[in-house]
Each structure stands twice: as C-alpha cells, then as structure tokens.
Design a protein around this motif. Sequence first.
Motif, mmCIF file in Angstrom:
data_model
loop_
_atom_site.group_PDB
_atom_site.id
_atom_site.type_symbol
_atom_site.label_atom_id
_atom_site.label_comp_id
_atom_site.label_asym_id
_atom_site.label_seq_id
_atom_site.Cartn_x
_atom_site.Cartn_y
_atom_site.Cartn_z
ATOM 1 N N ASN A 133 0.829 -1.196 0.000
ATOM 2 C CA ASN A 133 0.000 0.000 0.000
ATOM 3 C C ASN A 133 0.871 1.258 0.000
ATOM 4 N N LYS A 134 0.749 2.064 -1.047
ATOM 5 C CA LYS A 134 1.562 3.283 -1.178
ATOM 6 C C LYS A 134 1.112 4.392 -0.224
ATOM 7 N N LYS A 135 -0.098 4.304 0.306
ATOM 8 C CA LYS A 135 -0.608 5.346 1.192
ATOM 9 C C LYS A 135 0.024 5.298 2.577
ATOM 10 N N ILE A 136 0.596 4.163 2.924
ATOM 11 C CA ILE A 136 1.224 4.010 4.242
ATOM 12 C C ILE A 136 2.678 4.446 4.138
ATOM 13 N N SER A 137 3.178 5.064 5.182
ATOM 14 C CA SER A 137 4.529 5.615 5.203
ATOM 15 C C SER A 137 5.589 4.554 4.919
ATOM 16 N N LYS A 138 6.664 5.007 4.266
ATOM 17 C CA LYS A 138 7.784 4.107 3.973
ATOM 18 C C LYS A 138 8.437 3.605 5.252
ATOM 19 N N TRP A 139 8.364 4.400 6.320
ATOM 20 C CA TRP A 139 8.964 4.004 7.598
ATOM 21 C C TRP A 139 8.242 2.808 8.212
ATOM 22 N N ILE A 140 7.040 2.548 7.772
ATOM 23 C CA ILE A 140 6.302 1.381 8.255
ATOM 24 C C ILE A 140 6.418 0.236 7.251
ATOM 25 N N ARG A 141 6.297 0.565 5.964
ATOM 26 C CA ARG A 141 6.301 -0.472 4.930
ATOM 27 C C ARG A 141 7.637 -1.197 4.815
ATOM 28 N N TYR A 142 8.725 -0.473 4.780
ATOM 29 C CA TYR A 142 10.037 -1.098 4.548
ATOM 30 C C TYR A 142 10.463 -2.041 5.678
ATOM 31 N N PRO A 143 10.317 -1.661 6.954
ATOM 32 C CA PRO A 143 10.657 -2.646 8.001
ATOM 33 C C PRO A 143 9.783 -3.905 7.948
ATOM 34 N N LEU A 144 8.505 -3.751 7.604
ATOM 35 C CA LEU A 144 7.645 -4.928 7.468
ATOM 36 C C LEU A 144 8.107 -5.814 6.318
ATOM 37 N N LEU A 145 8.476 -5.190 5.202
ATOM 38 C CA LEU A 145 8.959 -5.946 4.054
ATOM 39 C C LEU A 145 10.275 -6.658 4.371
ATOM 40 N N ILE A 146 11.150 -5.987 5.078
ATOM 41 C CA ILE A 146 12.427 -6.595 5.481
ATOM 42 C C ILE A 146 12.179 -7.752 6.449
ATOM 43 N N THR A 147 11.253 -7.575 7.372
ATOM 44 C CA THR A 147 10.939 -8.628 8.339
ATOM 45 C C THR A 147 10.376 -9.866 7.642
ATOM 46 N N ILE A 148 9.480 -9.660 6.701
ATOM 47 C CA ILE A 148 8.911 -10.790 5.960
ATOM 48 C C ILE A 148 9.995 -11.486 5.147
ATOM 49 N N SER A 149 10.849 -10.711 4.491
ATOM 50 C CA SER A 149 11.934 -11.290 3.695
ATOM 51 C C SER A 149 12.886 -12.105 4.571
ATOM 52 N N LEU A 150 13.231 -11.569 5.735
ATOM 53 C CA LEU A 150 14.115 -12.296 6.645
ATOM 54 C C LEU A 150 13.459 -13.578 7.168
ATOM 55 N N PHE A 151 12.159 -13.531 7.372
ATOM 56 C CA PHE A 151 11.446 -14.725 7.821
ATOM 57 C C PHE A 151 11.553 -15.832 6.777
ATOM 58 N N PHE A 152 11.274 -15.511 5.519
ATOM 59 C CA PHE A 152 11.331 -16.525 4.473
ATOM 60 C C PHE A 152 12.761 -16.970 4.198
ATOM 61 N N LEU A 153 13.723 -16.060 4.281
ATOM 62 C CA LEU A 153 15.123 -16.453 4.107
ATOM 63 C C LEU A 153 15.595 -17.348 5.246
ATOM 64 N N SER A 154 15.093 -17.111 6.446
ATOM 65 C CA SER A 154 15.479 -17.985 7.560
ATOM 66 C C SER A 154 14.911 -19.391 7.378
ATOM 67 N N ILE A 155 13.707 -19.499 6.822
ATOM 68 C CA ILE A 155 13.136 -20.818 6.528
ATOM 69 C C ILE A 155 14.007 -21.535 5.499
ATOM 70 N N LEU A 156 14.418 -20.823 4.449
ATOM 71 C CA LEU A 156 15.295 -21.422 3.444
ATOM 72 C C LEU A 156 16.638 -21.818 4.055
ATOM 73 N N GLY A 157 17.154 -20.981 4.945
ATOM 74 C CA GLY A 157 18.414 -21.299 5.618
ATOM 75 C C GLY A 157 18.304 -22.522 6.507
ATOM 76 N N LEU A 158 17.171 -22.674 7.187
ATOM 77 C CA LEU A 158 16.969 -23.845 8.034
ATOM 78 C C LEU A 158 16.876 -25.131 7.207
ATOM 79 N N ILE A 159 16.231 -25.051 6.059
ATOM 80 C CA ILE A 159 16.166 -26.226 5.187
ATOM 81 C C ILE A 159 17.564 -26.590 4.697
#
Length: 96
Positions: A22-48
């Motif tokens: 959502n572009k209406k929400i501030s970048k200060w909220i969107r980017y940390p959420l996107l980074i957190t989701i990316s790290l979550f999925f990368l950690s799953i790949l790392g565990l496998i």
Amino acid sequence: MEYLFEFIAELLLEGSLEISKNKKISKWIRYPLLITISLFFLSILGLILFLGIRLFKENKYISIFLFFIDTFLFIGCFLKGKEAFIKKKCKQKENG
C-alpha cells in the motif's frame, strides 16, 4: 490453541504483505515490514539448507532431496522478486 496460532500467523504475514504493497502508508512502516517478511522466508530457506547439510552423513537421499527443495524455493523466490521489481519499474515509467 492451534487455530489461534494459525489465525495470528496468517494475520501477521498477510497483513504485513498487504501493508507493504500500500503506497498510502509511510515508507517508515512499509520497509521494516517488508524486510521482516523477507528475513522470515530467508530464515526458513536457511533452516532447510542447514538441515540438508546436517543430514548428509546420516541419510544422503533425504539430504539431496532437501538441497533440491531448497534450491527450487530459492530460485522461485528470486524469480518472483525479479518479476515484481520489473512490474514496479514498468508502472513507474508509465506514470512518468
């Protein structure tokens, strides 16, 4: 209890994905959420990958299967991210 955990996880993951788009929400909220989701999925790949390495001495077939699955998932994530990046670039060029 199982349904509660599933509901909370689904709410957090899917809610974070929708907020990050959502572009209406501030970048200060969107980017940390996107980074957190990316790290979550990368950690799953790392565990496998870690599990595949640890199991190599005990059971080579399962280890090779896990390497195959991990490689497939990593390539899929990379292609999906590349596709989303290209779509975003095209929309930016159209809008000007």
